[in-house]
Design a protein around this motif. Structure first.
Motif, PDB file in Angstrom:
ATOM      1  N   VAL A  62       7.177  -1.087  -4.392  1.00  0.00           N
ATOM      2  CA  VAL A  62       6.300  -2.035  -5.086  1.00  0.00           C
ATOM      3  C   VAL A  62       4.865  -1.782  -4.623  1.00  0.00           C
ATOM      4  O   VAL A  62       4.633  -1.364  -3.481  1.00  0.00           O
ATOM      5  N   PRO A  63       3.889  -2.007  -5.489  1.00  0.00           N
ATOM      6  CA  PRO A  63       2.508  -1.594  -5.189  1.00  0.00           C
ATOM      7  C   PRO A  63       1.949  -2.127  -3.879  1.00  0.00           C
ATOM      8  O   PRO A  63       1.303  -1.384  -3.120  1.00  0.00           O
ATOM      9  N   GLU A  64       2.184  -3.418  -3.585  1.00  0.00           N
ATOM     10  CA  GLU A  64       1.621  -4.001  -2.365  1.00  0.00           C
ATOM     11  C   GLU A  64       2.150  -3.297  -1.114  1.00  0.00           C
ATOM     12  O   GLU A  64       1.405  -3.043  -0.167  1.00  0.00           O
ATOM     13  N   PHE A  65       3.428  -2.966  -1.136  1.00  0.00           N
ATOM     14  CA  PHE A  65       4.068  -2.274  -0.015  1.00  0.00           C
ATOM     15  C   PHE A  65       3.537  -0.844   0.085  1.00  0.00           C
ATOM     16  O   PHE A  65       3.162  -0.368   1.152  1.00  0.00           O
ATOM     17  N   ALA A  66       3.499  -0.145  -1.079  1.00  0.00           N
ATOM     18  CA  ALA A  66       3.081   1.261  -1.092  1.00  0.00           C
ATOM     19  C   ALA A  66       1.638   1.418  -0.629  1.00  0.00           C
ATOM     20  O   ALA A  66       1.311   2.354   0.121  1.00  0.00           O
ATOM     21  N   ASN A  67       0.761   0.520  -1.065  1.00  0.00           N
ATOM     22  CA  ASN A  67      -0.654   0.638  -0.712  1.00  0.00           C
ATOM     23  C   ASN A  67      -0.865   0.605   0.797  1.00  0.00           C
ATOM     24  O   ASN A  67      -1.738   1.303   1.333  1.00  0.00           O
ATOM     25  N   VAL A  68      -0.084  -0.203   1.496  1.00  0.00           N
ATOM     26  CA  VAL A  68      -0.191  -0.281   2.951  1.00  0.00           C
ATOM     27  C   VAL A  68       0.530   0.881   3.610  1.00  0.00           C
ATOM     28  O   VAL A  68      -0.007   1.561   4.490  1.00  0.00           O
ATOM     29  N   ALA A  69       1.763   1.144   3.177  1.00  0.00           N
ATOM     30  CA  ALA A  69       2.592   2.164   3.826  1.00  0.00           C
ATOM     31  C   ALA A  69       1.952   3.548   3.761  1.00  0.00           C
ATOM     32  O   ALA A  69       1.983   4.310   4.734  1.00  0.00           O
ATOM     33  N   PHE A  70       1.362   3.890   2.613  1.00  0.00           N
ATOM     34  CA  PHE A  70       0.789   5.230   2.452  1.00  0.00           C
ATOM     35  C   PHE A  70      -0.532   5.401   3.205  1.00  0.00           C
ATOM     36  O   PHE A  70      -1.043   6.514   3.295  1.00  0.00           O
ATOM     37  N   ASN A  71      -1.064   4.324   3.749  1.00  0.00           N
ATOM     38  CA  ASN A  71      -2.298   4.420   4.525  1.00  0.00           C
ATOM     39  C   ASN A  71      -2.068   4.306   6.028  1.00  0.00           C
ATOM     40  O   ASN A  71      -3.027   4.314   6.803  1.00  0.00           O
ATOM     41  N   LEU A  72      -0.790   4.221   6.426  1.00  0.00           N
ATOM     42  CA  LEU A  72      -0.485   4.141   7.852  1.00  0.00           C
ATOM     43  C   LEU A  72      -0.497   5.518   8.488  1.00  0.00           C
ATOM     44  O   LEU A  72      -0.228   6.536   7.831  1.00  0.00           O
ATOM     45  N   LYS A  73      -0.749   5.553   9.784  1.00  0.00           N
ATOM     46  CA  LYS A  73      -0.590   6.763  10.576  1.00  0.00           C
ATOM     47  C   LYS A  73       0.765   6.707  11.272  1.00  0.00           C
ATOM     48  O   LYS A  73       1.333   5.636  11.479  1.00  0.00           O
ATOM     49  N   THR A  74       1.286   7.866  11.642  1.00  0.00           N
ATOM     50  CA  THR A  74       2.616   7.950  12.225  1.00  0.00           C
ATOM     51  C   THR A  74       2.768   7.014  13.417  1.00  0.00           C
ATOM     52  O   THR A  74       1.913   6.976  14.309  1.00  0.00           O
ATOM     53  N   ASP A  75       3.870   6.256  13.396  1.00  0.00           N
ATOM     54  CA  ASP A  75       4.257   5.295  14.444  1.00  0.00           C
ATOM     55  C   ASP A  75       3.415   4.034  14.466  1.00  0.00           C
ATOM     56  O   ASP A  75       3.714   3.115  15.239  1.00  0.00           O
ATOM     57  N   LYS A  76       2.370   3.961  13.652  1.00  0.00           N
ATOM     58  CA  LYS A  76       1.556   2.755  13.627  1.00  0.00           C
ATOM     59  C   LYS A  76       2.286   1.651  12.850  1.00  0.00           C
ATOM     60  O   LYS A  76       3.075   1.913  11.941  1.00  0.00           O
ATOM     61  N   VAL A  77       2.000   0.413  13.238  1.00  0.00           N
ATOM     62  CA  VAL A  77       2.645  -0.748  12.623  1.00  0.00           C
ATOM     63  C   VAL A  77       1.616  -1.502  11.788  1.00  0.00           C
ATOM     64  O   VAL A  77       0.511  -1.782  12.252  1.00  0.00           O
ATOM     65  N   SER A  78       1.986  -1.830  10.572  1.00  0.00           N
ATOM     66  CA  SER A  78       1.062  -2.502   9.662  1.00  0.00           C
ATOM     67  C   SER A  78       0.869  -3.962  10.039  1.00  0.00           C
ATOM     68  O   SER A  78       1.638  -4.546  10.809  1.00  0.00           O
ATOM     69  N   LYS A  79      -0.142  -4.544   9.444  1.00  0.00           N
ATOM     70  CA  LYS A  79      -0.247  -5.994   9.449  1.00  0.00           C
ATOM     71  C   LYS A  79       0.765  -6.535   8.436  1.00  0.00           C
ATOM     72  O   LYS A  79       1.462  -5.781   7.771  1.00  0.00           O
ATOM     73  N   ILE A  80       0.826  -7.835   8.310  1.00  0.00           N
ATOM     74  CA  ILE A  80       1.839  -8.449   7.451  1.00  0.00           C
ATOM     75  C   ILE A  80       1.519  -8.178   5.982  1.00  0.00           C
ATOM     76  O   ILE A  80       0.371  -8.302   5.538  1.00  0.00           O
ATOM     77  N   VAL A  81       2.546  -7.794   5.218  1.00  0.00           N
ATOM     78  CA  VAL A  81       2.420  -7.476   3.795  1.00  0.00           C
ATOM     79  C   VAL A  81       3.299  -8.434   3.002  1.00  0.00           C
ATOM     80  O   VAL A  81       4.490  -8.589   3.307  1.00  0.00           O
ATOM     81  N   GLU A  82       2.730  -9.062   1.988  1.00  0.00           N
ATOM     82  CA  GLU A  82       3.507  -9.952   1.119  1.00  0.00           C
ATOM     83  C   GLU A  82       3.828  -9.234  -0.184  1.00  0.00           C
ATOM     84  O   GLU A  82       2.959  -8.645  -0.819  1.00  0.00           O
ATOM     85  N   THR A  83       5.111  -9.252  -0.574  1.00  0.00           N
ATOM     86  CA  THR A  83       5.555  -8.702  -1.858  1.00  0.00           C
ATOM     87  C   THR A  83       6.439  -9.734  -2.549  1.00  0.00           C
ATOM     88  O   THR A  83       6.695 -10.812  -2.002  1.00  0.00           O
ATOM     89  N   GLU A  84       6.938  -9.375  -3.723  1.00  0.00           N
ATOM     90  CA  GLU A  84       7.835 -10.284  -4.440  1.00  0.00           C
ATOM     91  C   GLU A  84       9.134 -10.520  -3.684  1.00  0.00           C
ATOM     92  O   GLU A  84       9.854 -11.492  -3.959  1.00  0.00           O
ATOM     93  N   PHE A  85       9.452  -9.668  -2.703  1.00  0.00           N
ATOM     94  CA  PHE A  85      10.699  -9.809  -1.961  1.00  0.00           C
ATOM     95  C   PHE A  85      10.553 -10.667  -0.708  1.00  0.00           C
ATOM     96  O   PHE A  85      11.548 -11.088  -0.124  1.00  0.00           O
TER      97      PHE A  85
END
Length: 450
Positions: free
Chosen positions: A243-266
């Motif tokens: 889903v776009p919200e997830f992909a936008n964050v995931a594809f901008n992460l660096k290896t082993d880094k942890v994202s901030k909180i992401v809200e999606t329809e799930f």
């Protein structure tokens, strides 16, 4: 086209190919049993489909079942080989769209995304990965068939003449069909509940940053049943799978880094990038789903009941009410009409309706408005009121009511004739080698053995 893969359409049959593939290949020594152009057919291709058909209790009426499966695969590879010559291609987006439609259909039949994942002990993403290559081949074959038969034209006179050739006792029985309109309200999640979920995920994120294992926390706490048991790992996938919200964050992460909180329809997620290969990434995530408070559920039901009363009192028609009040973006602009994922039309046989909707229609009369009820779709709680917009009873096909049925039958017949001729011609011009174990097989088309 005489195609064995069209002979099963239940949820179990459609998915068993992917499920049995994994199991069967562990127990067989695979080998190439045919080469068509530069395409191959593997022994496992035949065996896996054979196991699926056995599980369905399917037997071939005229030829050996394995031979029929094998020949359908030969035809498919003949078309794929020609598609390469003709530069007929499918995009990744086409494949993903087709996979999405399949998943929607499976989820509808079994009741929810969670039930599907639990039943097969696989995530939706794993199921898509299992089916992706087959789906790509199916789509190429469909495009090639469309190219071969694109010049077919059917006149009304031909349809009437065709109808006269069919004996009365051979006319197909048309099953009863329904058109269903819906108005949907998704119960709101309170800000307090969202804050509770965010605080939990912040805690998990801090624990990972302090040295705890993301995978262990995913096993313990993630509410995604498909990935939690694998430490939250989703496997390599392109952006289109997410889903776009997830992909936008995931594809901008660096290896082993942890994202901030992401809200999606799930729900709400934190994500960790494991690896990236070109335009595909492999990530872990922890999913938490907010709980819906009782008063929010009650509010949705009360709102729907008041909308239903407006329609019953003729103060607003159903189409208008769906447009102004429904929360479902897919149906609100078409009068609330449900779309059948099997056919792409708004008509359903009762067996193909979503389970919760089917149950309500059992006690609903034509044009009557239902009471509000809960329908869990795609893992998301939705409250609905529905109306049966139209209903046809089962009947023998006739030209007045079922013109399109006879048009499709005649079109299919002409397509089959053209495809049969094409197959014979291409067999003669294409390199084909069939394993000796099939040299005495009774094929429909004789040109496979050279």
């Amino acid at each position: 086209m005489h195609n064995i893969f069209k002979k099963f359409n239940t949820l179990l049959a459609l998915i068993l190919i992917g499920v049995f593939s994994a199991n069967a290949q562990d127990n067989m020594v695979d080998k190439v049993i045919a080469v068509v152009g530069n395409q191959v057919v593997l022994k496992s291709d035949v065996e896996n489909r054979f196991l699926s058909f056995q599980a369905q209790g399917y037997t071939s009426g005229s030829v050996d079942l394995k031979t029929e499966i094998f020949e359908d695969l030969l035809i498919q590879q003949l078309m794929i080989a020609q598609a390469q010559v003709d530069s007929i291609e499918v995009t990744e987006q086409e494949v993903e769209d087709q996979l999405e439609r399949k998943m929607d259909m499976y989820i509808q039949r079994i009741g929810s995304k969670e039930k599907l994942e639990q039943y097969f002990n696989k995530s939706i993403i794993d199921m898509k990965n299992d089916l992706r290559d087959d789906t790509r081949d199916e789509r190429i074959k469909e495009k090639m068939q469309a190219e071969i038969t694109k010049n077919i034209h059917i006149t009304p006179a031909e349809i009437r003449a065709f109808h006269k050739t069919i004996p009365q006792d051979s006319l197909p029985t048309i099953p009863g069909e329904l058109q269903i309109q819906q108005i949907v309200k998704y119960p709101k999640i309170s800000e307090n509940e969202k804050d509770r979920i965010r605080n939990k995920l912040r805690e998990y994120r801090e624990r990972v940053l302090s040295g705890d294992s993301f995978a262990t926390l995913a096993v313990l706490y993630s509410e995604d049943p498909g990935s939690a048991q694998k430490g939250g790992e989703l496997g390599y996938m392109p952006r289109a799978n997410l889903v776009p919200e997830f992909a936008n964050v995931a594809f901008n992460l660096k290896t082993d880094k942890v994202s901030k909180i992401v809200e999606t329809e799930f729900g709400f997620h934190i994500i960790q990038l494991i690896d990236r290969k070109g335009e595909r990434i492999n990530v872990r995530h922890i999913l938490l789903k907010p709980q819906i408070e009782t008063e929010k559920r009650t509010a949705s039901i009360t709102k729907l009941d008041s909308i239903a009363d407006l329609i019953r009192e003729d103060k607003m028609d159903f189409t208008q009410a769906a447009y102004f009040f429904s929360d479902d973006e897919d149906t609100r602009n078409n009068g609330g009409l449900l779309v059948n994922p099997y056919t792409g039309t708004s008509k359903f046989e009762r067996d193909n309706l979503p389970p919760a909707v089917a149950k309500v229609t059992n006690d609903l009369k034509l044009n009557e408005i239902s009471s509000a009820f809960l329908d869990v779709t795609g893992g998301k709680d939705a409250y609905k009121v529905i109306k049966i917009k139209s209903e046809t009873k089962a009947h023998k096909a006739n030209l007045t009511d079922d013109w399109s049925i006879f048009e499709n039958m005649l079109t299919s017949q002409k397509q089959q004739e053209i495809l049969n001729k094409w197959i014979v011609e291409k067999q003669d011009k294409t390199y084909v080698h069939v394993d000796d174990s099939f040299k005495n097989a009774k094929f429909r088309f004789k040109g496979w053995i050279k």
